[in-house]
Write a protein that holds these residues in place. Structure first.
Motif, PDB file in Angstrom:
ATOM      1  N   SER A   4       0.808  -1.217   0.000  1.00  0.00           N
ATOM      2  CA  SER A   4       0.000   0.000   0.000  1.00  0.00           C
ATOM      3  C   SER A   4       0.842   1.268   0.000  1.00  0.00           C
ATOM      4  O   SER A   4       0.523   2.227  -0.713  1.00  0.00           O
ATOM      5  N   GLU A   5       1.923   1.281   0.783  1.00  0.00           N
ATOM      6  CA  GLU A   5       2.750   2.495   0.852  1.00  0.00           C
ATOM      7  C   GLU A   5       3.394   2.788  -0.508  1.00  0.00           C
ATOM      8  O   GLU A   5       3.435   3.943  -0.948  1.00  0.00           O
ATOM      9  N   ILE A   8       0.775   3.980  -3.012  1.00  0.00           N
ATOM     10  CA  ILE A   8       0.428   5.392  -2.785  1.00  0.00           C
ATOM     11  C   ILE A   8       1.473   6.296  -3.437  1.00  0.00           C
ATOM     12  O   ILE A   8       1.124   7.290  -4.089  1.00  0.00           O
ATOM     13  N   LYS A   9       2.746   5.933  -3.313  1.00  0.00           N
ATOM     14  CA  LYS A   9       3.810   6.739  -3.934  1.00  0.00           C
ATOM     15  C   LYS A   9       3.659   6.752  -5.461  1.00  0.00           C
ATOM     16  O   LYS A   9       3.831   7.796  -6.095  1.00  0.00           O
ATOM     17  N   LEU A  11       0.869   6.279  -7.134  1.00  0.00           N
ATOM     18  CA  LEU A  11      -0.339   7.055  -7.446  1.00  0.00           C
ATOM     19  C   LEU A  11      -0.047   8.549  -7.372  1.00  0.00           C
ATOM     20  O   LEU A  11      -0.479   9.315  -8.247  1.00  0.00           O
ATOM     21  N   GLU A  12       0.718   8.972  -6.383  1.00  0.00           N
ATOM     22  CA  GLU A  12       1.098  10.382  -6.272  1.00  0.00           C
ATOM     23  C   GLU A  12       1.984  10.813  -7.439  1.00  0.00           C
ATOM     24  O   GLU A  12       1.881  11.936  -7.922  1.00  0.00           O
ATOM     25  N   LEU A  15      -0.284  11.594 -10.293  1.00  0.00           N
ATOM     26  CA  LEU A  15      -0.929  12.898 -10.095  1.00  0.00           C
ATOM     27  C   LEU A  15       0.044  14.035 -10.414  1.00  0.00           C
ATOM     28  O   LEU A  15      -0.327  15.004 -11.087  1.00  0.00           O
ATOM     29  N   ALA A  22      -6.291  15.517  -6.554  1.00  0.00           N
ATOM     30  CA  ALA A  22      -6.958  14.241  -6.291  1.00  0.00           C
ATOM     31  C   ALA A  22      -8.403  14.272  -6.804  1.00  0.00           C
ATOM     32  O   ALA A  22      -8.911  13.288  -7.344  1.00  0.00           O
ATOM     33  N   ILE A  36     -10.331   8.288  -3.659  1.00  0.00           N
ATOM     34  CA  ILE A  36      -8.944   8.706  -3.869  1.00  0.00           C
ATOM     35  C   ILE A  36      -8.352   9.179  -2.536  1.00  0.00           C
ATOM     36  O   ILE A  36      -7.217   8.839  -2.184  1.00  0.00           O
ATOM     37  N   SER A  37      -9.117   9.933  -1.784  1.00  0.00           N
ATOM     38  CA  SER A  37      -8.657  10.438  -0.484  1.00  0.00           C
ATOM     39  C   SER A  37      -8.324   9.265   0.439  1.00  0.00           C
ATOM     40  O   SER A  37      -7.281   9.267   1.106  1.00  0.00           O
ATOM     41  N   LEU A  40      -5.072   7.539  -0.814  1.00  0.00           N
ATOM     42  CA  LEU A  40      -3.867   8.331  -0.558  1.00  0.00           C
ATOM     43  C   LEU A  40      -3.517   8.399   0.933  1.00  0.00           C
ATOM     44  O   LEU A  40      -2.341   8.504   1.295  1.00  0.00           O
ATOM     45  N   SER A  41      -4.532   8.298   1.773  1.00  0.00           N
ATOM     46  CA  SER A  41      -4.274   8.338   3.220  1.00  0.00           C
ATOM     47  C   SER A  41      -3.873   6.969   3.767  1.00  0.00           C
ATOM     48  O   SER A  41      -3.419   6.868   4.905  1.00  0.00           O
TER      49      SER A  41
END
Length: 152
Positions: A4-5, A8-9, A11-12, A15, A22, A36-37, A40-41
């Motif tokens: 997951s970590e 997230i990287k 996915l960022e 963006l 987002a 998305i929130s 990302l969290s």
């Protein structure tokens, strides 16, 4: 299983690459903004449906890179070699049967045409007197190509 970590990287990174917030990214991939929130969290893990929506919306995103970090982003499709040039297979020409042109044979009418029975002739003479149209000749054609002509 997807880390997951690391996801997230990645996915960022998407963006940042496209310069999207987002909210705009959520709209582009047709998911709720809260999804998305939550991704990302780190609250939620990505679903297969979400991953496929991202890959379909952004062709530069490689599926394997997005899921496990293998590959590159933006994805540069490998050059595809053109298919080998194979001449088309054409069947041999079909011979066209030779058609002989024939001229129809001239069929000779009998030297003296057959005569109608006397009773028909009498009726014709009567019609001529009345001023009506009268048949002068009758020709019968047979399927074997012969014919008979009757002169009236």
């Amino acid at each position: 299983m997807v880390n997951s970590e690391e996801f997230i990287k990645r996915l960022e990174k998407i963006l940042d690459y496209y310069g999207l917030s987002a909210a705009v990214f959520a709209d582009k991939v047709s998911v709720q903004r809260s999804s998305i929130s939550h991704l990302l969290s780190g609250r939620n893990k990505p679903s297969l449906e979400f991953v496929m929506k991202v890959v379909n919306a952004y062709p530069e995103v490689n599926l394997y890179w997005l899921l496990n970090g293998k590959g590159t982003f933006p994805h540069k499709p490998e050059k595809q070699l053109p298919p080998p040039s194979i001449p088309p297979i054409t069947p041999p020409p079909t011979p066209i049967p030779e058609v002989k042109k024939t001229t129809p044979e001239k069929i000779q009418a009998p030297a003296t045409p057959p005569q109608l029975p006397l009773e028909f002739k009498e009726k014709l003479v009567e019609k001529k007197r009345d001023g009506k149209k009268v048949i002068e000749k009758v020709i019968l054609f047979y399927d074997d190509g012969s014919f008979e002509a009757y002169q009236l």
